[in-house]
Design an enzyme around this catalytic site. Sequence first.
Site, mmCIF file in Angstrom:
data_model
loop_
_atom_site.group_PDB
_atom_site.id
_atom_site.type_symbol
_atom_site.label_atom_id
_atom_site.label_comp_id
_atom_site.label_asym_id
_atom_site.label_seq_id
_atom_site.Cartn_x
_atom_site.Cartn_y
_atom_site.Cartn_z
ATOM 1 N N CYS A 262 -13.707 3.565 37.403
ATOM 2 C CA CYS A 262 -13.434 4.710 36.543
ATOM 3 C C CYS A 262 -13.432 5.954 37.510
ATOM 4 C CB CYS A 262 -14.514 4.882 35.478
ATOM 5 S SG CYS A 262 -14.376 3.658 34.334
ATOM 6 N N ASN B 2 -11.614 4.561 26.550
ATOM 7 C CA ASN B 2 -11.884 4.457 28.254
ATOM 8 C C ASN B 2 -10.732 3.951 28.954
ATOM 9 O OD1 ASN B 2 -12.721 4.308 30.622
ATOM 10 N ND2 ASN B 2 -14.914 3.588 30.103
ATOM 11 N N HIS C 127 -14.549 12.313 32.703
ATOM 12 C CA HIS C 127 -14.270 10.915 32.612
ATOM 13 C C HIS C 127 -14.584 10.377 31.002
ATOM 14 C CE1 HIS C 127 -13.500 6.653 32.424
ATOM 15 N NE2 HIS C 127 -14.973 6.372 32.552
HETATM 16 N N1 ACO Z 1 -20.251 -3.219 17.017
HETATM 17 C C1 ACO Z 1 -21.178 -3.606 16.510
HETATM 18 N N2 ACO Z 1 -22.323 -3.727 16.983
HETATM 19 C C2 ACO Z 1 -22.440 -3.649 18.313
HETATM 20 C C3 ACO Z 1 -21.100 -3.549 19.411
HETATM 21 C C4 ACO Z 1 -19.917 -3.560 18.583
HETATM 22 N N3 ACO Z 1 -18.829 -3.253 19.166
HETATM 23 N N4 ACO Z 1 -21.444 -3.524 20.409
HETATM 24 C C5 ACO Z 1 -22.843 -3.791 20.629
HETATM 25 N N5 ACO Z 1 -23.326 -3.944 19.263
HETATM 26 C C6 ACO Z 1 -24.765 -4.077 18.914
HETATM 27 C C7 ACO Z 1 -25.428 -4.587 20.078
HETATM 28 O O1 ACO Z 1 -25.579 -5.854 19.861
HETATM 29 C C8 ACO Z 1 -27.079 -3.937 19.603
HETATM 30 O O2 ACO Z 1 -27.448 -4.696 18.482
HETATM 31 P P1 ACO Z 1 -29.090 -4.987 18.514
HETATM 32 O O3 ACO Z 1 -29.688 -3.568 18.203
HETATM 33 O O4 ACO Z 1 -29.324 -5.760 17.287
HETATM 34 O O5 ACO Z 1 -29.276 -5.742 19.754
HETATM 35 C C9 ACO Z 1 -26.713 -2.586 18.910
HETATM 36 O O6 ACO Z 1 -25.335 -2.636 18.861
HETATM 37 C C10 ACO Z 1 -26.998 -1.333 19.923
HETATM 38 O O7 ACO Z 1 -26.403 -1.785 21.325
HETATM 39 P P2 ACO Z 1 -26.348 -0.942 22.538
HETATM 40 O O8 ACO Z 1 -25.748 -1.598 23.963
HETATM 41 O O9 ACO Z 1 -28.010 -0.421 22.857
HETATM 42 O O10 ACO Z 1 -25.756 0.403 22.100
HETATM 43 P P3 ACO Z 1 -25.350 1.869 22.855
HETATM 44 O O11 ACO Z 1 -25.980 2.840 21.964
HETATM 45 O O12 ACO Z 1 -26.371 1.885 24.033
HETATM 46 O O13 ACO Z 1 -24.042 1.960 22.983
HETATM 47 C C11 ACO Z 1 -22.283 1.622 24.496
HETATM 48 C C12 ACO Z 1 -23.151 1.076 23.678
HETATM 49 C C13 ACO Z 1 -21.149 2.261 23.827
HETATM 50 C C14 ACO Z 1 -21.608 0.465 25.321
HETATM 51 C C15 ACO Z 1 -22.862 2.756 25.386
HETATM 52 O O14 ACO Z 1 -24.274 2.206 25.963
HETATM 53 C C16 ACO Z 1 -22.087 3.131 26.574
HETATM 54 O O15 ACO Z 1 -21.080 3.914 26.545
HETATM 55 N N6 ACO Z 1 -22.508 3.065 27.890
HETATM 56 C C17 ACO Z 1 -21.782 3.548 28.904
HETATM 57 C C18 ACO Z 1 -20.617 2.981 29.585
HETATM 58 C C19 ACO Z 1 -20.058 3.466 30.428
HETATM 59 O O16 ACO Z 1 -20.021 4.592 30.944
HETATM 60 N N7 ACO Z 1 -19.286 2.952 31.568
HETATM 61 C C20 ACO Z 1 -18.948 3.446 32.722
HETATM 62 C C21 ACO Z 1 -17.562 3.388 32.964
HETATM 63 S S1 ACO Z 1 -16.646 2.037 32.682
HETATM 64 C C22 ACO Z 1 -16.097 1.528 34.311
HETATM 65 O O17 ACO Z 1 -16.467 1.847 35.412
HETATM 66 C C23 ACO Z 1 -15.081 0.362 34.275
#
Ligand code: ACO
Length: 320
Positions: A112, A277, A247
Site C-alpha cells: 500500500c 482499499n 492511504h
Molecule cells: N463480515 C462480518 N464479520 C466479520 C467480517 C466480515 N466481512 N470480517 C471479520 N468479521 C468478524 C470477525 O470474525 C470477528 O468476529 P468475532 O468477534 O466473533 O471473532 C469480528 O468481526 C471482529 O473482527 P476484527 O478483525 O477484530 O474487526 P476489526 O474491527 O479489527 O475490523 C478490519 C477488521 C476492517 C480488517 C480492520 O482491522 C482493519 O481495517 N485493519 C487494517 C487494515 C490495513 O490497514 N491494512 C494495511 C493495508 S493493506 C496492504 O498493505 C495490502
Amino acid sequence: MYSRIIGTGKYLPEKILTNFDLEKMVDTTDEWIRTRTGIEHRHIAADNEATSDLAYKAGLAAIEDAGLTAADIDFVLVGTTTPDLIFPNVGCLVQEKLGIRGTPAFSLEAACSGFLYALVVADQFIRTGQVRRALVIGAETMSRIMDWTDRETCVLFGDGAGAVILEAAEEPGIIYSTLGADGRYRELLYASSGVSTRHRENSDIPALRMKGNEVFKVAVRTLESLVDDVIAKNNIEKGQIDWLIPHQANIRIINAMAKRLEMPMERVVLTVKTHGNTSAASVPMALDTAIRDGRIKRGDMLLLEAFGGGFTWGACLIRY
Ligand code: ACO
C-alpha cells in the site's frame, strides 16, 4: 533543484462490486463493512484488464492534464504489488502502451506504500538532475489476489490506478519525504505464495492474508509517529497543512490520523467509501479526485501518507 506535480490522473474499472453483492458471496453484511471500514463499494477490473492497462489509462490522463504528450516523459515508475507478469515489469508495459522509447521504466513493490515509495524515488532522480519529467503511477488489481471465500479480507480491497507527472522546478514541490519499513511483521500481512515459494506452499494462486486487527494497531501507531515526525522535521504548525491525503485502508485509521493532526475531517480527502482499499493506487487516486473537483488549489500544503504490507510506510509534504 526540486520536483513539483504538474498533472494528475486516475482510472477506475467500470465494474462495481457493492457490499450487497458481497453479502451474497460470503457471510457478511453491508452494515458490518460500512461501520468497520467506511467502504460501500469498490471497482473490479474486467477479465481483459491487467494492472498495466489501468496504469496506462491513469498515466495518459495525467499526461493530458499536464498539457504534455507521452514524448515529454523521460522516466516511468509504477508502484504495484499485482504486476501483470514477473517480467517485463509494469513500467515497461506502460511505457510501450504510451509509445515511449528508451527512458528508464520499472516498477517497485511496497504494497500500500508503493506509490509513496515511487514518488520519493522519482523525486530523487529529478533532484539530482538525471530526469526532467517523471510519470509516477500507483496501480493495482487487488481483486486478483483475493481469496473470495475469506470474509476478513475480500470485503476490503478494490482495483484502480492513479498517476502524477513530476517535473523539475526551482521551488518545491515536494518539500520533505520520509520512507520506512519493518520486515518483522510478515505474518500479519502477506501474499500466500509467490514465484520462488509456490513449490512449497502448494498453491499457484497467491492470496492476500491479513490479521486485520493486529495490522490496525501497528498502522495507527506507526502513522501517528510518522506525521509527528513530518511536523517536527519541517518546523511547521499542524494548522499549516491544508489537506491530508491518506492511504484509504480504513476510515477509522484515517480518523485517528486527522485527530493526531488536529484536522477537521473536511480537510481530509476520503475515497475509501467508493474505492475500497486499492493499495498503491489509493493515494494518487485520492489526490487526483480532490484536485479535479477543485478542493485542492495551487499553493496548498498537502500531506500524503501510507502504510502497508512489509510493513512499509511513507509520507510526503508537498506544496501543490
Ligand atoms: N463480515 C462480518 N464479520 C466479520 C467480517 C466480515 N466481512 N470480517 C471479520 N468479521 C468478524 C470477525 O470474525 C470477528 O468476529 P468475532 O468477534 O466473533 O471473532 C469480528 O468481526 C471482529 O473482527 P476484527 O478483525 O477484530 O474487526 P476489526 O474491527 O479489527 O475490523 C478490519 C477488521 C476492517 C480488517 C480492520 O482491522 C482493519 O481495517 N485493519 C487494517 C487494515 C490495513 O490497514 N491494512 C494495511 C493495508 S493493506 C496492504 O498493505 C495490502
